[in-house]
Design a protein around this motif. Sequence first.
Motif, PDB file in Angstrom:
ATOM      1  N   MET A  63       0.873  -1.148  -0.034  1.00  0.00           N
ATOM      2  CA  MET A  63       0.148  -0.115  -0.194  1.00  0.00           C
ATOM      3  C   MET A  63       0.808   1.116  -0.049  1.00  0.00           C
ATOM      4  SD  MET A  63      -3.485   0.669  -0.017  1.00  0.00           S
ATOM      5  CE  MET A  63      -3.702  -0.972   0.586  1.00  0.00           C
ATOM      6  N   LEU A  64       0.436   2.206  -1.090  1.00  0.00           N
ATOM      7  CA  LEU A  64       1.086   3.467  -0.813  1.00  0.00           C
ATOM      8  C   LEU A  64       0.071   4.660  -0.767  1.00  0.00           C
ATOM      9  CD1 LEU A  64       3.669   5.405  -0.819  1.00  0.00           C
ATOM     10  CD2 LEU A  64       3.443   5.242  -3.440  1.00  0.00           C
ATOM     11  N   GLY A  65      -0.297   5.069   0.131  1.00  0.00           N
ATOM     12  CA  GLY A  65      -1.536   6.177   0.515  1.00  0.00           C
ATOM     13  C   GLY A  65      -0.842   7.562   0.946  1.00  0.00           C
ATOM     14  N   GLU A  66      -1.486   8.490   0.117  1.00  0.00           N
ATOM     15  CA  GLU A  66      -1.062   9.951   0.334  1.00  0.00           C
ATOM     16  C   GLU A  66      -1.135  10.384   1.756  1.00  0.00           C
ATOM     17  OE1 GLU A  66      -3.448  13.318  -1.325  1.00  0.00           O
ATOM     18  OE2 GLU A  66      -1.618  14.489  -0.842  1.00  0.00           O
ATOM     19  N   GLU A  67      -2.184   9.631   2.635  1.00  0.00           N
ATOM     20  CA  GLU A  67      -2.109  10.132   4.162  1.00  0.00           C
ATOM     21  C   GLU A  67      -1.604   9.096   5.167  1.00  0.00           C
ATOM     22  OE1 GLU A  67      -2.713  13.080   3.946  1.00  0.00           O
ATOM     23  OE2 GLU A  67      -3.887  13.234   2.226  1.00  0.00           O
ATOM     24  N   GLY A  68      -0.499   8.506   4.654  1.00  0.00           N
ATOM     25  CA  GLY A  68       0.325   7.615   5.365  1.00  0.00           C
ATOM     26  C   GLY A  68      -0.030   6.181   5.385  1.00  0.00           C
ATOM     27  N   GLY A  69      -1.017   5.745   4.676  1.00  0.00           N
ATOM     28  CA  GLY A  69      -1.274   4.204   4.588  1.00  0.00           C
ATOM     29  C   GLY A  69      -0.094   3.787   3.656  1.00  0.00           C
ATOM     30  N   ARG A  70       0.843   3.225   4.364  1.00  0.00           N
ATOM     31  CA  ARG A  70       2.095   2.556   3.593  1.00  0.00           C
ATOM     32  C   ARG A  70       2.603   1.276   4.400  1.00  0.00           C
ATOM     33  NH1 ARG A  70       4.912   8.154   2.036  1.00  0.00           N
ATOM     34  NH2 ARG A  70       3.270   9.197   1.773  1.00  0.00           N
ATOM     35  N   ARG A  71       2.381   0.440   3.507  1.00  0.00           N
ATOM     36  CA  ARG A  71       3.239  -0.833   4.014  1.00  0.00           C
ATOM     37  C   ARG A  71       3.544  -1.836   2.892  1.00  0.00           C
ATOM     38  NH1 ARG A  71      -0.928  -5.226   6.014  1.00  0.00           N
ATOM     39  NH2 ARG A  71      -0.838  -6.330   4.037  1.00  0.00           N
ATOM     40  N   PRO A  72       4.483  -2.503   3.241  1.00  0.00           N
ATOM     41  CA  PRO A  72       5.107  -3.465   2.358  1.00  0.00           C
ATOM     42  C   PRO A  72       4.117  -4.643   2.123  1.00  0.00           C
ATOM     43  CG  PRO A  72       6.254  -3.710   4.274  1.00  0.00           C
ATOM     44  CD  PRO A  72       5.331  -2.650   4.342  1.00  0.00           C
ATOM     45  N   GLY A  73       4.189  -5.188   0.785  1.00  0.00           N
ATOM     46  CA  GLY A  73       3.243  -6.557   0.634  1.00  0.00           C
ATOM     47  C   GLY A  73       4.061  -7.669   0.036  1.00  0.00           C
ATOM     48  N   ARG A  74       3.603  -8.556  -0.074  1.00  0.00           N
ATOM     49  CA  ARG A  74       4.132  -9.978  -0.395  1.00  0.00           C
ATOM     50  C   ARG A  74       3.549 -10.559  -1.455  1.00  0.00           C
ATOM     51  NH1 ARG A  74       3.410 -11.327   5.493  1.00  0.00           N
ATOM     52  NH2 ARG A  74       1.419 -12.305   4.559  1.00  0.00           N
ATOM     53  N   SER A  75       2.481  -9.976  -2.306  1.00  0.00           N
ATOM     54  CA  SER A  75       1.665 -10.523  -3.173  1.00  0.00           C
ATOM     55  C   SER A  75       2.306 -10.338  -4.639  1.00  0.00           C
ATOM     56  CB  SER A  75       0.113 -10.101  -2.950  1.00  0.00           C
ATOM     57  OG  SER A  75       0.247  -8.852  -3.254  1.00  0.00           O
ATOM     58  N   GLY A  76       2.995  -9.099  -4.726  1.00  0.00           N
ATOM     59  CA  GLY A  76       3.168  -8.593  -6.100  1.00  0.00           C
ATOM     60  C   GLY A  76       2.267  -7.718  -6.384  1.00  0.00           C
ATOM     61  N   VAL A  77       1.413  -7.097  -5.625  1.00  0.00           N
ATOM     62  CA  VAL A  77       0.406  -6.125  -5.906  1.00  0.00           C
ATOM     63  C   VAL A  77       0.680  -4.904  -5.000  1.00  0.00           C
ATOM     64  CG1 VAL A  77      -2.056  -5.387  -5.822  1.00  0.00           C
ATOM     65  CG2 VAL A  77      -1.141  -7.887  -7.004  1.00  0.00           C
ATOM     66  N   ARG A  78       0.446  -3.926  -5.356  1.00  0.00           N
ATOM     67  CA  ARG A  78       0.692  -2.616  -4.656  1.00  0.00           C
ATOM     68  C   ARG A  78      -0.381  -1.774  -5.110  1.00  0.00           C
ATOM     69  NH1 ARG A  78       5.566   2.073  -2.946  1.00  0.00           N
ATOM     70  NH2 ARG A  78       4.897   2.659  -5.224  1.00  0.00           N
ATOM     71  N   TRP A  79      -0.958  -1.018  -4.116  1.00  0.00           N
ATOM     72  CA  TRP A  79      -2.411  -0.062  -4.427  1.00  0.00           C
ATOM     73  C   TRP A  79      -1.847   1.315  -4.157  1.00  0.00           C
ATOM     74  CZ3 TRP A  79      -6.752  -2.137  -6.237  1.00  0.00           C
ATOM     75  CH2 TRP A  79      -6.802  -3.391  -5.821  1.00  0.00           C
ATOM     76  N   VAL A  80      -1.982   2.272  -4.837  1.00  0.00           N
ATOM     77  CA  VAL A  80      -1.320   3.611  -4.900  1.00  0.00           C
ATOM     78  C   VAL A  80      -2.677   4.633  -4.808  1.00  0.00           C
ATOM     79  CG1 VAL A  80      -0.207   5.449  -5.759  1.00  0.00           C
ATOM     80  CG2 VAL A  80       0.786   3.003  -6.187  1.00  0.00           C
ATOM     81  N   VAL A  81      -2.939   5.140  -3.510  1.00  0.00           N
ATOM     82  CA  VAL A  81      -4.148   5.756  -3.024  1.00  0.00           C
ATOM     83  C   VAL A  81      -4.128   7.285  -2.807  1.00  0.00           C
ATOM     84  CG1 VAL A  81      -5.954   5.758  -1.192  1.00  0.00           C
ATOM     85  CG2 VAL A  81      -4.868   3.475  -2.123  1.00  0.00           C
ATOM     86  N   ASP A  82      -4.866   7.811  -3.443  1.00  0.00           N
ATOM     87  CA  ASP A  82      -5.209   9.291  -2.991  1.00  0.00           C
ATOM     88  C   ASP A  82      -6.625   9.473  -2.681  1.00  0.00           C
ATOM     89  OD1 ASP A  82      -5.251  12.103  -2.474  1.00  0.00           O
ATOM     90  OD2 ASP A  82      -4.240  12.615  -4.296  1.00  0.00           O
ATOM     91  N   PRO A  83      -6.807   9.584  -1.349  1.00  0.00           N
ATOM     92  CA  PRO A  83      -8.475   9.556  -0.793  1.00  0.00           C
ATOM     93  C   PRO A  83      -9.076  10.751  -1.349  1.00  0.00           C
ATOM     94  CG  PRO A  83      -6.951  10.202   0.933  1.00  0.00           C
ATOM     95  CD  PRO A  83      -5.968   9.728  -0.167  1.00  0.00           C
ATOM     96  N   ILE A  84      -8.332  11.761  -1.704  1.00  0.00           N
ATOM     97  CA  ILE A  84      -8.986  13.086  -1.916  1.00  0.00           C
ATOM     98  C   ILE A  84      -8.056  13.910  -2.763  1.00  0.00           C
ATOM     99  CG2 ILE A  84     -10.426  15.343  -1.527  1.00  0.00           C
ATOM    100  CD1 ILE A  84     -11.097  14.411   1.184  1.00  0.00           C
ATOM    101  N   ASP A  85      -7.813  13.841  -3.992  1.00  0.00           N
ATOM    102  CA  ASP A  85      -7.075  14.759  -4.988  1.00  0.00           C
ATOM    103  C   ASP A  85      -7.956  15.871  -5.050  1.00  0.00           C
ATOM    104  OD1 ASP A  85      -4.698  15.049  -6.506  1.00  0.00           O
ATOM    105  OD2 ASP A  85      -5.987  15.212  -8.030  1.00  0.00           O
ATOM    106  N   GLY A  86      -7.378  16.895  -4.529  1.00  0.00           N
ATOM    107  CA  GLY A  86      -8.255  18.209  -4.589  1.00  0.00           C
ATOM    108  C   GLY A  86      -8.972  18.635  -3.618  1.00  0.00           C
TER     109      GLY A  86
END
Length: 288
Positions: free
Chosen positions: A70-93
């Motif tokens: 996970m890579l989130g703008e507001e700090g939601g960051r964690r490594p993963g093991r699955s080969g998938v990562r989510w890049v999240v902006d909960p409010i852009d603007g």
Amino acid sequence: MPSSGPDPRGLLDLAVAAAHAAGRLLEARPDRALTVDTKSTATDVVTEMDTAAERLIVETLLTARPDDGMLGEEGGRRPGRSGVRWVVDPIDGTVNYLYGIPQYAVSIAVELVSPGPAAQHTGAGHTGAGHTGAGEVVAGVVHQPATGATYTAVRGEGAFRDGRRLSVSGQGDLGQALVATGFGYAAGRRARQAEVLRAVLPRVRDIRRFGSAALDLCLVASGQVDGYYERGLQPWDLAAGALVAREAGARVEGLHGGPPGERLVLAAGPALFAALHDLLAPLGPDRD
Ligand code: IPD
């Protein structure tokens, strides 16, 4: 780069569900009487709703796929093991959201990353052509809760708004081009951006500053603007919208064929891209 793995369409469906849930949460606060904090500068705000929406998105995604990164703008960051990562902006603007202006969006992109801790790092690398420095963006959603519009793309399968296929404008005349841009939060950078704008404005049809980079990229995708440029974007601002724009036929790059990223993002249909690039390049839009 993994050539097989999770189905990007299934990942997109999950991203859309999470984005819609976050959008409902955000629109349930029409009073906008929010607790506001600041980040890089006094005008770079984060509301309690940015935090709440990101928490909801992260919970939704990780409940379904607990091994993902996970890579989130507001700090939601964690490594993963699955080969998938989510890049999240909960409010852009966020500033638009704060003022009750509908031009804000929830942005969620899905990256496939190589297995191993180095590739699943939690930092925000540059956002290259279809990747954020850690992997390759294979699907993305940009949802505008205030209007209900949902822009989606899966790599290689086109871009859509509410199920209708999008394509970039065919405008090739710079003097007739409507060009969107955005500004950073730091005063020094803004002063430079104003200098660049001063040179660009007399050369194009007009300029738009809507206030959401993710939606700006989607407007390139739908042909509602002919081009877009901005310095200072982060992966969460850019990842989903860049895929939508590219899948609608846009070139999304930095200067001189470099990858788009924090230094500069330049997006336009193929008919306009070179003229816009060549106008901007001597102006040094990638310098503070
Ligand atoms: C901002 C918006 C804005 C752009 C800024 C971004 P945020 O994102 O996308 O349009 O000009 O550079 O930081 O802070 O609202 O998530």
